[in-house]
Design an enzyme around this catalytic site. Sequence first.
Site, PDB file in Angstrom:
ATOM      1  N   SER A 199      59.344   4.938  46.118  1.00 30.50           N
ATOM      2  CA  SER A 199      59.253   6.397  46.177  1.00 30.50           C
ATOM      3  C   SER A 199      60.435   6.912  46.980  1.00 30.50           C
ATOM      4  O   SER A 199      61.040   6.176  47.770  1.00 30.50           O
ATOM      5  CB  SER A 199      57.936   6.813  46.846  1.00 30.50           C
ATOM      6  OG  SER A 199      57.929   8.182  47.179  1.00 30.50           O
ATOM      7  N   TYR A 212      51.558   6.149  54.117  1.00 26.12           N
ATOM      8  CA  TYR A 212      52.213   6.054  52.806  1.00 26.12           C
ATOM      9  C   TYR A 212      53.716   5.814  52.963  1.00 26.12           C
ATOM     10  O   TYR A 212      54.279   4.935  52.304  1.00 26.12           O
ATOM     11  CB  TYR A 212      51.960   7.331  52.000  1.00 26.12           C
ATOM     12  CG  TYR A 212      52.497   7.274  50.586  1.00 26.12           C
ATOM     13  CD1 TYR A 212      51.770   6.640  49.574  1.00 26.12           C
ATOM     14  CD2 TYR A 212      53.721   7.840  50.259  1.00 26.12           C
ATOM     15  CE1 TYR A 212      52.257   6.574  48.282  1.00 26.12           C
ATOM     16  CE2 TYR A 212      54.219   7.783  48.965  1.00 26.12           C
ATOM     17  CZ  TYR A 212      53.483   7.151  47.976  1.00 26.12           C
ATOM     18  OH  TYR A 212      53.978   7.086  46.698  1.00 26.12           O
TER      19      TYR A 212
END
EC number: 1.1.1.300
Length: 343
Positions: A199, A212
């Site tokens: 990501s 995350y």
Amino acid sequence: MNILLELVVVTFRVLWAFVLAAAKWFVRPKEKSVAGQVCLITGAGSGLGRLFALEFARRRALLVLWDINTQSNEETAGMVRHIYREMAQEAAAAAPRVAGDGEKEALPHCNLQVYTYTCDVGKRENVYSTAERVQKEVGEVSVLVNNAGVVSGHHLLECPDELIERTMMVNCHAHFWTTKAFLPKMLEMNHGHIVTVASSLGLFSTAGVEDYCASKFGAVGFHESLSHELKAAEKDGIKTTLVCPYLVDTGMFRGCRIRKEIEPFLPPLKPEYCVKQAMRAILTDQPMICTPRLMYMVTFMKSILPFEAVVCMYRFLGADKCMYPFIAQRKQATNNNEAKNGI
């Protein structure tokens, strides 16, 4: 004198690497074939994983789909089989013309299959046992796409330890386990491709999603170190691709918002666009792909600017608290479920 000569050679190679990289902007590299190769995708039951499966199916890869959700995984497999059937029908219709040509050979479609396995990649032993089944029932994996991911959706001090551990296990640690399971055969054959779907939050961070971001930074670090290890071992037949997309509109971060005046210029990515860009990178052996390209600039600026300057930019873009609406929605949904269940 030798070291000076070597320095000249290294300088030339670095400059040549820049030339080759620039050339790819003007001359699109030829995509390699994955037809007939075993491609394993984790998190294939939905989102990007499902789209990756469909793209590899269109390129006649033999697919192995892993997901914790059996039903959604089977739905993806059904879509893949539909693509296989369409290609088989097209091949059958084209067979007489190909045979008459005498110069072309039709690729067989009858051997294309899709295999589904219910696997929780957050559990090490489950990964290893499922990998053994794949090797016995399907064969050795040539393309490994580490795609599975989760998000807790809680501020750090409100996030249960179990959810933090779960995020790290699925988003980061699972990459170690799947790679350890399938890399040995790739090394033996000096052939394979390992794809890490990370990501943009593995390159720079934002507030409210500490677990995350940490897991994606870990995945990026793992991937880069693995890439260097393969180069050091001179295993040039094993390729690696790091995929770092901006916010993707899969529902995973529903509610996330940047500044409204900026959002039209930097909207969430369509999943189909994200996967097509990633597939192009994978099939041309591109080491890394950031989508959109602006993410390269953001990463570069984060590396050279003072921290306070970065904070100012975040605040201007509305990126400093972009996850807060998402976290609020997740918290509201949790409260509603608890109220519904009478907790």
